[in-house]
Design a protein around this motif. Structure first.
Motif, PDB file in Angstrom:
ATOM      1  N   ASP A 216       0.797  -1.216   0.000  1.00 18.23           N
ATOM      2  CA  ASP A 216       0.000   0.000   0.000  1.00 18.23           C
ATOM      3  C   ASP A 216       0.836   1.275   0.000  1.00 18.23           C
ATOM      4  O   ASP A 216       0.298   2.376  -0.103  1.00 18.23           O
ATOM      5  CB  ASP A 216      -0.937   0.021   1.214  1.00 18.23           C
ATOM      6  N   GLY A 217       2.171   1.120   0.164  1.00 18.65           N
ATOM      7  CA  GLY A 217       3.027   2.289   0.194  1.00 18.65           C
ATOM      8  C   GLY A 217       2.994   3.039   1.502  1.00 18.65           C
ATOM      9  O   GLY A 217       3.346   4.216   1.569  1.00 18.65           O
ATOM     10  N   ASP A 218       2.573   2.376   2.577  1.00 17.96           N
ATOM     11  CA  ASP A 218       2.516   3.003   3.894  1.00 17.96           C
ATOM     12  C   ASP A 218       3.864   2.916   4.602  1.00 17.96           C
ATOM     13  O   ASP A 218       4.630   1.970   4.406  1.00 17.96           O
ATOM     14  CB  ASP A 218       1.458   2.313   4.765  1.00 17.96           C
ATOM     15  N   ALA A 219       4.131   3.907   5.429  1.00 18.49           N
ATOM     16  CA  ALA A 219       5.293   3.815   6.303  1.00 18.49           C
ATOM     17  C   ALA A 219       5.050   2.722   7.330  1.00 18.49           C
ATOM     18  O   ALA A 219       3.946   2.552   7.827  1.00 18.49           O
ATOM     19  CB  ALA A 219       5.528   5.156   7.004  1.00 18.49           C
ATOM     20  N   PHE A 220       6.084   1.962   7.643  1.00 12.65           N
ATOM     21  CA  PHE A 220       5.901   0.897   8.625  1.00 12.65           C
ATOM     22  C   PHE A 220       7.227   0.585   9.297  1.00 12.65           C
ATOM     23  O   PHE A 220       8.302   0.953   8.812  1.00 12.65           O
ATOM     24  CB  PHE A 220       5.334  -0.370   7.966  1.00 12.65           C
ATOM     25  N   ALA A 221       7.106  -0.076  10.423  1.00 15.08           N
ATOM     26  CA  ALA A 221       8.292  -0.465  11.176  1.00 15.08           C
ATOM     27  C   ALA A 221       8.702  -1.876  10.793  1.00 15.08           C
ATOM     28  O   ALA A 221       7.865  -2.775  10.745  1.00 15.08           O
ATOM     29  CB  ALA A 221       8.013  -0.395  12.677  1.00 15.08           C
ATOM     30  N   VAL A 222       9.991  -2.061  10.485  1.00 16.36           N
ATOM     31  CA  VAL A 222      10.493  -3.409  10.244  1.00 16.36           C
ATOM     32  C   VAL A 222      10.601  -4.099  11.590  1.00 16.36           C
ATOM     33  O   VAL A 222      11.316  -3.624  12.472  1.00 16.36           O
ATOM     34  CB  VAL A 222      11.859  -3.382   9.550  1.00 16.36           C
ATOM     35  N   PRO A 223       9.868  -5.174  11.803  1.00 16.30           N
ATOM     36  CA  PRO A 223       9.915  -5.836  13.110  1.00 16.30           C
ATOM     37  C   PRO A 223      11.335  -6.230  13.491  1.00 16.30           C
ATOM     38  O   PRO A 223      12.097  -6.748  12.664  1.00 16.30           O
ATOM     39  CB  PRO A 223       9.022  -7.061  12.920  1.00 16.30           C
ATOM     40  N   SER A 224      11.670  -5.982  14.727  1.00 19.92           N
ATOM     41  CA  SER A 224      13.012  -6.338  15.195  1.00 19.92           C
ATOM     42  C   SER A 224      13.228  -7.841  15.186  1.00 19.92           C
ATOM     43  O   SER A 224      14.369  -8.305  15.197  1.00 19.92           O
ATOM     44  CB  SER A 224      13.224  -5.794  16.613  1.00 19.92           C
ATOM     45  N   THR A 225      12.144  -8.606  15.135  1.00 23.14           N
ATOM     46  CA  THR A 225      12.256 -10.068  15.184  1.00 23.14           C
ATOM     47  C   THR A 225      12.252 -10.720  13.809  1.00 23.14           C
ATOM     48  O   THR A 225      12.205 -11.949  13.707  1.00 23.14           O
ATOM     49  CB  THR A 225      11.087 -10.651  15.998  1.00 23.14           C
TER      50      THR A 225
ATOM     51  N   LEU B  88      10.335   2.512   9.371  1.00 27.08           N
ATOM     52  CA  LEU B  88      10.465   3.165  10.664  1.00 27.08           C
ATOM     53  C   LEU B  88      11.230   2.261  11.621  1.00 27.08           C
ATOM     54  O   LEU B  88      11.055   1.047  11.602  1.00 27.08           O
ATOM     55  CB  LEU B  88       9.080   3.487  11.236  1.00 27.08           C
ATOM     56  N   PRO B  89      12.064   2.813  12.464  1.00 28.49           N
ATOM     57  CA  PRO B  89      12.912   1.980  13.321  1.00 28.49           C
ATOM     58  C   PRO B  89      12.135   1.307  14.436  1.00 28.49           C
ATOM     59  O   PRO B  89      11.254   1.911  15.038  1.00 28.49           O
ATOM     60  CB  PRO B  89      13.918   2.980  13.885  1.00 28.49           C
ATOM     61  N   GLY B  90      12.490   0.045  14.670  1.00 29.69           N
ATOM     62  CA  GLY B  90      12.073  -0.654  15.877  1.00 29.69           C
ATOM     63  C   GLY B  90      10.613  -1.034  15.944  1.00 29.69           C
ATOM     64  O   GLY B  90       9.743  -0.381  15.422  1.00 29.69           O
TER      65      GLY B  90
END
Length: 653
Positions: A608-617, A647-649
């Motif tokens: 969708d082109g949304d900003a998102f956080a890459v899961p730390s896991t 986005l971080p974390g």
């Protein structure tokens, strides 16, 4: 419409509803006719389940309130229902007196088949007057109706038959899809053949364009039941169930939301004036289907409880015959309020981008356009506002709530105006809060989990059919003392509620809540598929649409187009065309956490082109790049000139 000076302000009404909810709703209950008024306090709590109950000890009947009461108080000759069916070239009007007679006679016919208070009746019909009659007849007897959307495949109907265990199924011989008839009776027969539980009777309304074959001894003609003697409305406890309405669960097993007579009637009566600003005698058109909560609430029960006229539309917003159909309805029937889904407005906009068709009709009676069923994007909101020249009100509710939880209540004084992108403010009775994953409130403009502090007001789900434990687990266990809505969102500094989408694996396709988990189960059953994920990605027309990502078993060489064709056919056969499932991509692997959880939401946000956080896991972040390339390669994802914003974390919502 200028508000009368005696109306309460929104702020005062909402504050009063939370400060002493029992007193507030006791006052609203006095707007209805009770066979036995409920004792105060009108709010109680069950010892065994802890569930809240409204108006215990009171007796009433919803069908009586919708019909008999109005006939007895001078509205007998007023039009109750306008049936407008461009797909069959039919327009019919039913007065309150006529609708009462049909309902009382059909209730007598059902009683003759052995249907009694507490028995279940499944209704599998398109938008037509006989479907409304069947619903009200069940309510008159105290039988519990369950309307199943006509587009569902036999398997879905069979699941509901086994869960509800109906004494009778009421169906039409066919529905009409644009200009093509869809036979319903073969679908019903196939569902009964698949079901373990066998209903005693199938009552069939024969339509002129398709005649269904009736099975001797089991099947009866709808019109035969109308020859029965009319029966009176049965006094029912306020906590008796009125209907079961199934909504998708993340496991694929539908959840049967139970609505009761008392709370439902009180809430809907209040909503007609407070939320929609309607007066008795005015006309509302709700562009929905009776198989949805919106159709139950604002095609049938809400308008009739309030003494309004309801437009029952059998057709589509486009191609029946064109994208001006809704505006014709407004002009022909002098509609004051239109309520529909953003999907319908997007479909109209797509075919009539400049709104030229709206200019052909007299829309002077229209005061507001209400939108519900999914979040309305600001572009669609502003387009509708400009074309119609009336305020547009996006509001938020669910099958479980049964009526709006957030809105701009046009019937109350000093209501903050509607705002594009927002569902408005919490409706009186709803203490809407945004929580973090620990269950703590978050600051303004911070996205979190949308929850409602208990007790829910009248009209909300009483429980899930025959499954109190699942009800508790699904809605109340995550944050004790709260109803977890399953949506993510935030509130701004002015208190406006913004609903941003689902946090579970249920997607909203043109107003239909469909389980991605159920679709994945069907895809995974294919002999070539090792594992899969279904994403509900953003769609300009439908809100969301499903896309399947599959990993092949080792050694499988099936072509992608062949696999796609087979899997699309599987979904269509098992769930139905309403799923709009059309695309399957073969991928080398799926992104997962180290614990093995497939990151469906992350992939959906990526597409969708949304900003998102890459899961730390995450086990391997590079997999996300591979998925993006496959999506873009098939014209599904966003072709970014620069990489999407990671986005971080944290896993976020």
């Amino acid at each position: 419409m200028e508000k009368a000076p005696h109306l309460p302000t929104y702020a005062a009404a909402h504050a009063a509803s939370l400060a002493d909810s029992s007193a507030f709703w006791a006052g609203q209950a006095r707007q209805l006719h009770w066979f036995r008024p409920p004792p105060e306090p009108v709010l109680s709590q069950e010892e065994t389940t802890g569930f809240y109950r409204w108006f215990r000890g009171g007796q009433l009947n919803t069908a009586y309130l919708c019909l008999d009461y109005h006939v007895a108080h001078g509205r007998g000759e007023q039009t109750a229902l306008i049936y407008d069916s461009p797909v069959t070239s039919t327009v019919r009007r039913y007065s309150y007196r006529e609708l009462l007679d049909l309902t009382a006679r059909f209730a007598g016919g059902l009683r003759g088949l052995g249907v009694a208070q507490g028995d279940r009746v499944i209704i599998y019909m398109p938008n037509m007057p006989e479907a409304v009659v069947a619903m009200l007849a069940c309510a008159r007897l105290g039988a519990v109706h369950s309307v199943v959307f006509g587009g569902f495949a036999p398997h879905e109907l069979a699941v509901r038959i086994d869960d509800a265990r109906p004494q009778v199924i009421v169906c039409a011989s066919a529905g009409m899809e644009f200009d093509r008839p869809i036979p319903y009776k073969p679908l019903v027969d196939a569902a009964i053949a698949q079901a373990t539980y066998q209903p005693a009777h199938v009552v069939v309304l024969q339509r002129e364009f398709v005649t269904a074959e009736l099975q001797p001894g089991r099947d009866l003609d709808f019109r035969e039941l109308l020859q029965a003697d009319p029966v009176e409305a049965v006094p029912l406890d306020a906590t008796d169930p009125l209907y079961i309405l199934y909504t998708s669960g993340t496991t694929g097993k539908p959840k049967g939301v139970v609505r009761d007579h008392g709370g439902h009637a009180v809430a809907l009566k209040y909503s007609m004036s407070a939320i929609y600003g309607l007066r008795p005698g005015e006309t509302i058109f709700t562009g929905s289907d009776i198989g949805w909560a919106v159709g139950h609430t604002y095609i049938v029960y809400g308008p009739l409880l309030h003494g309004c006229t309801s437009v029952l539309f059998e057709g589509k917003p486009v191609r029946t015959p064109d994208a001006g159909t809704f505006w014709r309805l407004v002009a022909d029937h002098k509609v004051s309020i239109v309520s529909t889904a953003p999907t319908a407005i997007r479909a109209i906009k797509k075919e009539d981008p400049n709104g030229l068709l709206a200019r052909q009709y007299d829309l002077s009676t229209l005061r507001y356009l209400f939108l519900a069923g999914e979040r309305c994007d600001p572009a669609t909101y502003h387009w509708a506002e400009q074309v119609l020249g009336v305020p547009v009100v996006d509001h938020w509710w669910q099958t479980e709530s049964g009526w709006p939880m957030a809105a701009s209540l046009v019937g109350l004084a000093e209501m903050p105006p509607a705002r594009a992108g927002s569902a408005g403010h919490p409706v009186p009775g709803y203490d809407v809060q945004i929580l973090d994953e620990a269950g703590l409130p978050v600051p303004a403009n911070t996205t979190g989990l949308v929850a409602v502090k208990l007790p829910l007001p009248p009209g909300g789900l009483a429980t899930l059919w025959q499954d109190d434990a699942r009800c508790q687990r699904s809605y109340f266990a995550t944050f004790p003392g709260y109803y977890l809505a399953g949506d993510g969102g935030y509130r701004d500094e002015e208190g406006y509620v913004f609903i941003m989408g689902r946090i579970d694996d249920v997607m909203n396709v043109a107003g239909h809540r469909l389980s991605t988990g159920q679709m994945e189960e069907l895809l995974a059953a294919h002999p070539a598929v090792a594992e899969c994920a279904v994403l509900g990605i953003a769609d300009e027309l439908r809100g969301q649409r499903p896309v399947g990502l599959v990993v092949l078993k080792d050694g499988q060489t099936i072509a992608e187009d062949t696999l796609e064709r087979e899997l699309v056919q599987t979904i269509r056969a098992k769930i139905g065309a309403v799923a709009c499932f059309r695309q399957v991509l073969i991928v080398k692997r799926l992104p997962k956490t180290r614990s093995g959880k497939i990151l469906r939401k992350t992939m959906r946000q990526l597409a969708d082109g949304d900003a998102f956080a890459v899961p730390s896991t995450i086990d391997d972040p590079l997999i996300l790049d591979e998925i993006r390339e496959r999506l873009v390669g098939r014209g599904i994802g966003i072709a970014f000139e620069t990489p999407p914003q990671f986005l971080p974390g944290g896993e976020g919502l």
